[in-house]
Every structure is written in structure tokens, then in C-alpha cells.
Design a protein around this motif. Structure first.
Motif, PDB file in Angstrom:
ATOM      1  N   PRO A 104       0.832  -1.316   0.088  1.00  0.00           N
ATOM      2  CA  PRO A 104       0.023  -0.064   0.058  1.00  0.00           C
ATOM      3  C   PRO A 104       0.665   1.324  -0.057  1.00  0.00           C
ATOM      4  O   PRO A 104       0.389   2.006  -0.484  1.00  0.00           O
ATOM      5  CB  PRO A 104      -0.818   0.045   1.306  1.00  0.00           C
ATOM      6  CG  PRO A 104      -1.096  -1.766   1.350  1.00  0.00           C
ATOM      7  CD  PRO A 104       0.260  -2.291   1.066  1.00  0.00           C
TER       8      PRO A 104
ATOM      9  N   LEU B  69     -11.417   0.170   3.140  1.00  0.00           N
ATOM     10  CA  LEU B  69     -10.252   1.273   3.562  1.00  0.00           C
ATOM     11  C   LEU B  69     -10.937   2.330   4.408  1.00  0.00           C
ATOM     12  O   LEU B  69     -11.997   2.432   4.489  1.00  0.00           O
ATOM     13  CB  LEU B  69      -9.732   2.003   2.302  1.00  0.00           C
ATOM     14  CG  LEU B  69      -8.657   1.284   1.479  1.00  0.00           C
ATOM     15  CD1 LEU B  69      -8.857   0.124   0.901  1.00  0.00           C
ATOM     16  CD2 LEU B  69      -8.187   2.309   0.575  1.00  0.00           C
TER      17      LEU B  69
ATOM     18  N   ALA C  13     -10.551   6.563   0.807  1.00  0.00           N
ATOM     19  CA  ALA C  13     -11.250   5.767   0.178  1.00  0.00           C
ATOM     20  C   ALA C  13     -12.291   6.626  -0.670  1.00  0.00           C
ATOM     21  O   ALA C  13     -12.368   7.701  -0.480  1.00  0.00           O
ATOM     22  CB  ALA C  13     -12.247   4.478   1.024  1.00  0.00           C
TER      23      ALA C  13
ATOM     24  N   THR D   6     -13.825   1.849  -1.035  1.00  0.00           N
ATOM     25  CA  THR D   6     -13.215   1.144  -2.045  1.00  0.00           C
ATOM     26  C   THR D   6     -11.707   1.862  -2.326  1.00  0.00           C
ATOM     27  O   THR D   6     -12.031   3.365  -2.326  1.00  0.00           O
ATOM     28  CB  THR D   6     -13.943   0.904  -3.036  1.00  0.00           C
ATOM     29  OG1 THR D   6     -15.114   0.431  -2.806  1.00  0.00           O
ATOM     30  CG2 THR D   6     -13.526   0.032  -4.161  1.00  0.00           C
ATOM     31  N   THR D   7     -10.706   1.341  -2.770  1.00  0.00           N
ATOM     32  CA  THR D   7      -9.409   1.896  -3.096  1.00  0.00           C
ATOM     33  C   THR D   7      -9.673   2.637  -4.327  1.00  0.00           C
ATOM     34  O   THR D   7     -10.266   2.004  -5.306  1.00  0.00           O
ATOM     35  CB  THR D   7      -8.270   0.948  -3.124  1.00  0.00           C
ATOM     36  OG1 THR D   7      -7.137   1.609  -3.420  1.00  0.00           O
ATOM     37  CG2 THR D   7      -8.724  -0.190  -4.070  1.00  0.00           C
TER      38      THR D   7
ATOM     39  N   ALA E 164      -7.194   3.337  -5.963  1.00  0.00           N
ATOM     40  CA  ALA E 164      -5.822   3.315  -6.627  1.00  0.00           C
ATOM     41  C   ALA E 164      -5.897   2.723  -8.286  1.00  0.00           C
ATOM     42  O   ALA E 164      -5.091   3.134  -8.918  1.00  0.00           O
ATOM     43  CB  ALA E 164      -5.018   2.311  -6.031  1.00  0.00           C
TER      44      ALA E 164
ATOM     45  N   THR F   9     -14.356   3.816 -10.543  1.00  0.00           N
ATOM     46  CA  THR F   9     -14.304   2.713  -9.559  1.00  0.00           C
ATOM     47  C   THR F   9     -15.769   1.950  -9.439  1.00  0.00           C
ATOM     48  O   THR F   9     -15.986   0.794  -9.390  1.00  0.00           O
ATOM     49  CB  THR F   9     -13.736   3.247  -8.216  1.00  0.00           C
ATOM     50  OG1 THR F   9     -12.693   4.005  -8.261  1.00  0.00           O
ATOM     51  CG2 THR F   9     -13.768   2.045  -6.944  1.00  0.00           C
TER      52      THR F   9
END
Length: 329
Positions: free
Chosen positions: A192, A217, A222, A234-235, A237, A287
């Protein structure tokens, strides 16, 4: 197993950057680690039918003893209000057996793990993913705690997909053995801290990055997107790396057949970033779009997802979500 692709693969394995292969975590003491590994060696040496029978028993026992059973049944009641209590309990029991199977299957450290039980051909958009990787470019692969996510990653490496997995540092003999197996299979590891930069680096090397998108998260880190009708932490990333690199996103799932032993790869993608409307956050919208695909796969085989996971434990700072997954101001 070897980190090289199978002989039938036309793709060339690109070794992960050394920095991406480091194993982080807290290992047990030498004595505890040695004893635990000998027990896991003995378990791995059992016939496949015996190991699967043991997984069924362990899953049944954990469910019967009520270990997180309330969490699983509450999650299922929210996700499938139209199903009967008996149907939801059946799904929950299957989820416990799935978890036991994943653990037992993931501790085998033999150099040539027998994957002959795996379906020989991936389904869905496998050819699109393979064609993209064959150009020397990386992709973003998204999955969930579903089927057997550990073996699915191993199958992708075996089929010639250079892979780095976004993981969390773990501790304990069991967890560290699984982590070591990931590296032995030929996968790089991304942690991470600095994950976005490392994922961009991996994509730049022509490697793909595998992310689990069904983990909670802290709210500040998040985006909250709809998942089974409730906002889920939710991430961001995956969407951030997709935006910065232009890498395509594929949802990949290792799905078990009715027997529980045959695993097939389901691939869906590439998933384009949605058309963002004014006032929407593009990262949250992307996302949400990918999470919707994950949900669709889980709905088809609900007993293969980890309902005992406290997926919705982190609450959003607002009570509701705007269309597309962004928070209302």
C-alpha cells in the motif's frame, strides 16, 4: 512452480523489478515457523480428494460454530432480500467452504504445483487481454475474494501474463507461506505505501497489476461506491493508475465449477472509464463501474464470495451516494 510461462504460451515473461518482489510482513519465530511449515507440508501431500473433504469439514465446522456467521447472514440479507433464510444460509455455508479450500490450496509450495484440474481455456475476453499483453503493454486486472483468487493469479502467470499483485503486509506462518508462494509463482508484490507509483512503474515495464477491489479502506483514503445496494469503502488506486497510464482495466475471476475443484478463468474487459457527467468525480465513477462488474460476477456464483468479510464496516461521511458512485455534497 516455475516463474516461466507454460511452453504453449507465446508471451515472454518479463521479471518484476526487484523492488516490487520484496516480501514484507512479520514472520513467526524460527521454531514456530518450522513446525507450522512441516504441518502444512504434510497437509499438502494428502490426495486432492482428501484435502477437499477436509476443506468441506473445516468450512462446515466454522459455520456451525458460528464464527462470523452473524456477519455473513446479515450481509446476505442485505444483498439478497428476495431469497429465503434457508437459501441465504446455504450460500453462507458455501462461502465458508470456499474460504477453507482457498487456504488449503494456497499453502502448497511444491515447485510444480499440479494445475491440471484447471480449465484449459479462459472464458470471456481472455483473447483481448492476451492480445494487449502481447504488445508489451501492461493492464490493470481487478478481482475479488472469490473462487480462488490466489490460484487465479498463479494461472495468469503460468499463461504468460507478467503480474504484480497489490497486497497488504501480513504476519504469521500461514500468511507468510502464502506470500512466499506468490513470489515463487513469479508474481511481484506491491504494498500500500507508494502503491500508485509502483503500479505505474510496473505498467511502464509492460507488466500487469492485479488488485482486489473488495476490501474496506479508512474513509479518508477511500471512495464510496455502490456494492450490493450499499455504499462500500473502496480503494481509488485502480482508477487513478488507469487515468494516469491509460492502461485498460479487466475484471478477472477464478470461478469454481459445481464440484469445487475445477477452476476456470473468467475475463471481462477492457472496461472503459465511464462518461463523466458534470459534478461527478471521474475516479469514483470509474471505480463504481468496475465494482458493478464484480458484483455481477458474484451474483452469478454467490457462494464463492467471502460474505463473512466485514465489507461495509466503514461508513461514508454522507448518508447517500449520487448517481455514478460519487458522494453527495
Amino acid at each position: 512452480m516455475s516463474s516461466s510461462p507454460s511452453p504453449s504460451s507465446s508471451l515472454t515473461r518479463i521479471p518484476p523489478a526487484p523492488r516490487l518482489s520484496q516480501v514484507m510482513g512479520e514472520r513467526p519465530s524460527a521454531g514456530v515457523g518450522w513446525l507450522a511449515n512441516r504441518v502444512m507440508d504434510a497437509l499438502s501431500a494428502l490426495p486432492a480428494s482428501v484435502r477437499d473433504g477436509l476443506a468441506r469439514f473445516v468450512g462446515w465446522l466454522a459455520f456451525t460454530l458460528g464464527i462470523r456467521r452473524r456477519v455473513a447472514l446479515e450481509n446476505l440479507a442485505h444483498a439478497f432480500p428476495e431469497k429465503s433464510e434457508a437459501e441465504r444460509r446455504g450460500i453462507a455455508l458455501e462461502a465458508y467452504i470456499t474460504m477453507a479450500r482457498v487456504v488449503i490450496e494456497s499453502i502448497d509450495t511444491r515447485d510444480h504445483v499440479d494445475l491440471s484440474w484447471a480449465a484449459p481455456e479462459a472464458s470471456g475476453d481472455w483473447e483481448a487481454l492476451k492480445a494487449h499483453v502481447a504488445t508489451g503493454q501492461g493492464a490493470l486486472l481487478v478481482t475479488a475474494h472469490f473462487g480462488n483468487w490466489e490460484r487465479a493469479g498463479k494461472l495468469f502467470v503460468q499463461r504468460g501474463i507478467p503480474l504484480n499483485a497489490l497486497v497488504r503486509p501480513l504476519k504469521g506462518a500461514l500468511n507468510m507461506r502464502i506470500v512466499d508462494n506468490r513470489v515463487a509463482a513469479g508474481a511481484g508484490l506491491i504494498y500500500p505505501k507508494g502503491a500508485i507509483a509502483q503500479a505505474q512503474e510496473a505498467v511502464g515495464l509492460g507488466e500487469s497489476v492485479l488488485m482486489l477491489l473488495d476490501q474496506a479502506l479508512p474513509a479518508k483514503a477511500a471512495v464510496f461506491v455502490p456494492f450490493f445496494g450499499r455504499p462500500a469503502s473502496t480503494t481509488p488506486a485502480m482508477a487513478v493508475v488507469a487515468q494516469r497510464t491509460g492502461a485498460p482495466v479487466f475484471v478477472v475471476m477464478g470461478v469454481r465449477d459445481a464440484s469445487g475443484r475445477i477452476l476456470r478463468l473468467e475475463v471481462e474487459g477492457p472496461i472503459p472509464a465511464p462518461t463523466v457527467q458534470e459534478g461527478q468525480d471521474p475516479i469514483a465513477a470509474h471505480t463504481a463501474a468496475v465494482t458493478a462488474v464484480l458484483e455481477r460476477h458474484i451474483r452469478r456464483n454467490p457462494g464463492q464470495w467471502l460474505w463473512l468479510h466485514r465489507r461495509w464496516k466503514v461508513q461514508p461521511p454522507t448518508e447517500s451516494l449520487a448517481p455514478g458512485g460519487t458522494e453527495r455534497a
